[in-house]
Design a protein around this motif. Structure first.
Motif, mmCIF file in Angstrom:
data_model
loop_
_atom_site.group_PDB
_atom_site.id
_atom_site.type_symbol
_atom_site.label_atom_id
_atom_site.label_comp_id
_atom_site.label_asym_id
_atom_site.label_seq_id
_atom_site.Cartn_x
_atom_site.Cartn_y
_atom_site.Cartn_z
ATOM 1 N N ILE A 100 0.870 -1.175 0.000
ATOM 2 C CA ILE A 100 0.000 0.000 0.000
ATOM 3 C C ILE A 100 0.906 1.224 0.000
ATOM 4 N N LYS A 101 0.762 2.084 -0.997
ATOM 5 C CA LYS A 101 1.658 3.220 -1.191
ATOM 6 C C LYS A 101 0.973 4.507 -0.735
ATOM 7 N N SER A 102 1.646 5.258 0.129
ATOM 8 C CA SER A 102 1.074 6.487 0.689
ATOM 9 C C SER A 102 2.019 7.658 0.488
ATOM 10 N N ASN A 103 1.432 8.842 0.286
ATOM 11 C CA ASN A 103 2.210 10.073 0.158
ATOM 12 C C ASN A 103 1.340 11.238 0.597
ATOM 13 N N ALA A 104 1.827 12.027 1.548
ATOM 14 C CA ALA A 104 1.036 13.120 2.106
ATOM 15 C C ALA A 104 0.705 14.184 1.071
ATOM 16 N N ASN A 105 1.531 14.303 0.036
ATOM 17 C CA ASN A 105 1.309 15.303 -1.001
ATOM 18 C C ASN A 105 0.475 14.781 -2.167
ATOM 19 N N GLN A 106 -0.175 13.639 -1.951
ATOM 20 C CA GLN A 106 -1.110 13.064 -2.919
ATOM 21 C C GLN A 106 -0.456 12.669 -4.236
ATOM 22 N N ARG A 107 0.810 12.280 -4.173
ATOM 23 C CA ARG A 107 1.402 11.619 -5.340
ATOM 24 C C ARG A 107 0.811 10.226 -5.498
ATOM 25 N N TYR A 108 0.365 9.646 -4.388
ATOM 26 C CA TYR A 108 -0.463 8.452 -4.386
ATOM 27 C C TYR A 108 -1.825 8.842 -3.817
ATOM 28 N N SER A 109 -2.871 8.104 -4.190
ATOM 29 C CA SER A 109 -4.235 8.484 -3.815
ATOM 30 C C SER A 109 -4.684 7.902 -2.480
ATOM 31 N N THR A 110 -3.838 7.141 -1.831
ATOM 32 C CA THR A 110 -4.212 6.425 -0.603
ATOM 33 C C THR A 110 -4.540 7.381 0.538
ATOM 34 N N SER A 111 -5.615 7.067 1.256
ATOM 35 C CA SER A 111 -5.933 7.721 2.523
ATOM 36 C C SER A 111 -5.883 6.662 3.622
ATOM 37 N N HIS A 128 7.890 6.973 0.487
ATOM 38 C CA HIS A 128 9.172 7.344 -0.107
ATOM 39 C C HIS A 128 9.991 8.167 0.891
ATOM 40 N N ARG A 129 11.301 8.126 0.762
ATOM 41 C CA ARG A 129 12.152 9.013 1.564
ATOM 42 C C ARG A 129 11.714 10.461 1.354
ATOM 43 N N THR A 130 11.661 11.220 2.421
ATOM 44 C CA THR A 130 11.194 12.602 2.341
ATOM 45 C C THR A 130 12.109 13.485 1.509
ATOM 46 N N ASP A 131 13.401 13.157 1.437
ATOM 47 C CA ASP A 131 14.336 13.990 0.690
ATOM 48 C C ASP A 131 14.537 13.518 -0.750
ATOM 49 N N LEU A 132 13.687 12.593 -1.208
ATOM 50 C CA LEU A 132 13.713 12.148 -2.599
ATOM 51 C C LEU A 132 12.370 12.454 -3.249
ATOM 52 N N GLY A 133 12.397 12.857 -4.514
ATOM 53 C CA GLY A 133 11.160 13.088 -5.236
ATOM 54 C C GLY A 133 10.398 11.787 -5.406
ATOM 55 N N CYS A 134 9.082 11.846 -5.197
ATOM 56 C CA CYS A 134 8.235 10.655 -5.275
ATOM 57 C C CYS A 134 7.515 10.614 -6.614
ATOM 58 N N GLY A 135 7.554 9.479 -7.279
ATOM 59 C CA GLY A 135 6.793 9.305 -8.502
ATOM 60 C C GLY A 135 5.306 9.289 -8.212
ATOM 61 N N SER A 136 4.510 9.279 -9.264
ATOM 62 C CA SER A 136 3.065 9.255 -9.087
ATOM 63 C C SER A 136 2.461 8.180 -9.966
ATOM 64 N N THR A 137 1.136 8.067 -9.924
ATOM 65 C CA THR A 137 0.414 7.018 -10.632
ATOM 66 C C THR A 137 -0.866 7.600 -11.225
ATOM 67 N N ILE A 138 -1.677 6.728 -11.799
ATOM 68 C CA ILE A 138 -2.990 7.160 -12.283
ATOM 69 C C ILE A 138 -3.972 7.339 -11.133
ATOM 70 N N GLY A 139 -3.610 6.878 -9.935
ATOM 71 C CA GLY A 139 -4.537 6.919 -8.806
ATOM 72 C C GLY A 139 -5.093 8.300 -8.511
ATOM 73 N N PRO A 140 -4.235 9.304 -8.240
ATOM 74 C CA PRO A 140 -4.747 10.647 -7.956
ATOM 75 C C PRO A 140 -5.531 11.245 -9.123
ATOM 76 N N ILE A 141 -5.144 10.918 -10.357
ATOM 77 C CA ILE A 141 -5.817 11.463 -11.533
ATOM 78 C C ILE A 141 -7.239 10.942 -11.634
ATOM 79 N N VAL A 142 -7.402 9.628 -11.573
ATOM 80 C CA VAL A 142 -8.733 9.033 -11.705
ATOM 81 C C VAL A 142 -9.610 9.382 -10.505
ATOM 82 N N ALA A 143 -9.021 9.313 -9.300
ATOM 83 C CA ALA A 143 -9.802 9.613 -8.097
ATOM 84 C C ALA A 143 -10.338 11.038 -8.125
#
Length: 434
Positions: free
Chosen positions: A343-354, A377-392
């Motif tokens: 389960i992938k989480s990111n506070a900046n919504q790079r992933y759509s998980t809540s 992801h490590r906080t000091d590394l840029g996090c990739g994203s997915t279709i999750g935030p887009i579709v949601a």
């Protein structure tokens, strides 16, 4: 490591699925063949749709995106929808519209970098071409898939004698001047473009002058393989993200008579931002859901009731913990290969998980009898994203981002765990019936 025969068979089927799908257009063609064999029938976006409970249908847009669904036995306003999304494209090298050039007696093909591949991994591989070509026919043009099974191209490395610092500084290519792929030796009196067109025309049974346009990518001809002391891992190209497509499609085909309408949506162009007619940022999934609702006689109010009770799983691969590079990972979020869906989480919504959708997927995994893990992801590394935030965000429905852990994401030769693929299929099958 004990790996059930069923799981190993599922993973072998994954390797076969990827080996048959060297481009997004081939991936959709492979999905379509499997859907048709399972009793699904194709819809055309230009036709009127008439649907009823139990229907097993699919629709293709642009040749590289596909949505398949089973109409549930219960009203969508009662159950909502169960949706799983993934993507058909992978990073790599795409041919330019006029790629062929003569360079000191060699024919080279100019390429564009598609997405974010690890370019060094394309060197010294047995590469070939796959994709689609538009050919002239009476009255217009026709689109044909093409694939060369044998190696046709190569990106040879520069010898270490001329690149002494390669092991210290890493292998780097200038994207314009050093990435063109070698096709063959120039022939006297034959232009480079003719040398490029000839094998494609021969493969399609047309004249070289009848090749109008093409979308072709370089792919690795080496087939997928099991590896490890217990053959507990797999290696192949395009695990990101054809492994998720295969898992979702396998789950849909294992769901014969769902109560809720179940839908798989596989999009092109995720690796370049999804903003296209065939990408997750386009209207494809919203158009299909609107037509499903209209066919069921739902008005605007009921459509919103349907979406409010729906659940979307964005299935993309996850970063497996690499023992050689422990400093690259968040200390408390090591996603281990062969330890279950992530389960992938990111506070900046790079992933759509809540927190709520993560708990929901945890419950799905528990019901399926499979382990699950969490990743940040490590906080000091840029996090990739997915279709999750887009579709949601476009549909306004709860969403979770999950994936199987893997190594060497965006390499031309990626690795993942055998157990994880079986776990993911089991979890997604349970999600469709949950």
């Amino acid at each position: 490591m004990n790996i059930p025969d069923t799981t190993r068979a599922q993973t072998q089927d994954l390797l076969d699925f990827i080996d048959a799908s060297p481009s997004p257009w081939h991936a959709v063609h492979t999905c379509e063949a499997r859907l048709t064999a399972a009793g699904f029938s194709r819809l055309d976006e230009a036709d009127r749709w008439t649907l009823s409970a139990g229907d097993r249908r699919y629709v293709v847009r642009g040749g590289s995106s596909i949505i398949a669904f089973i109409i549930g036995s219960q009203p969508a306003t009662t159950t909502g929808l169960r949706l799983i999304g993934a993507h058909t494209d992978s990073p790599g090298l795409r041919l330019k519209p006029k790629p062929a050039e003569d360079s000191a007696g060699m024919v080279r093909l100019g390429v564009e970098v598609y997405g974010g591949p690890i370019l060094a991994t394309f060197a010294d591989r047995d590469l070939s071409l796959a994709g689609r070509v538009n050919v002239r026919v009476p009255g217009g043009f026709a689109t044909r898939l093409v694939r060369f099974a044998d190696p046709l191209l190569r990106l040879p490395n520069l010898a270490i004698h001329m690149n002494r610092e390669v092991n210290e500084n890493g292998l780097k290519f200038n994207k314009q001047t050093e990435l063109p792929l070698l096709l063959g030796v120039s022939e006297d009196g034959t232009k480079a473009e003719a040398r490029f067109r000839q094998p494609i025309a021969a493969a399609l049974g047309v004249e070289p002058g009848d090749l109008l346009t093409w979308e072709l990518n370089a792919y690795d001809t080496q087939k997928g393989a099991f590896w490890g002391v217990d053959r507990e891992f797999v290696a192949n190209s395009q695990l990101d993200n054809l492994a998720s497509c295969h898992a979702a499609l396998s789950a849909l085909l294992a769901t014969p008579e769902p109560a809720a309408t179940c839908l798989c949506a596989f999009f092109d162009h995720e690796e370049v931002g999804s903003e296209s007619a065939t990408g997750a940022g386009g209207s494809f999934v919203a158009d299909v859901l609107s037509r499903l609702a209209t066919s069921a006689g739902l008005d605007g109010e009921d459509q919103r009731r349907m979406l409010a009770q729906s659940f979307f799983i964005s299935a993309d691969m996850a970063h497996g913990w690499h023992p050689n590079f422990p400093a690259a990972y968040e200390p408390c979020h090591h996603a281990l290969v062969n330890a279950g869906p992530v389960i992938k989480s990111n506070a900046n919504q790079r992933y759509s998980t809540s927190a709520e959708t993560a708990a929901r997927f945890m419950a799905i995994c528990e019901k399926a009898g499979v382990p699950c893990q969490q990743y940040a992801h490590r906080t000091d590394l840029g996090c990739g994203s997915t279709i999750g935030p887009i579709v949601a965000s476009r549909l306004g429905i709860p969403s979770v981002d999950v994936g199987s852990p893997m190594w060497a994401m965006h390499s031309i030769r990626e690795s993942a765990g055998v157990l994880d693929h079986g776990y993911m299929i089991a979890a997604l099958t349970t999600a469709f019936s949950n």
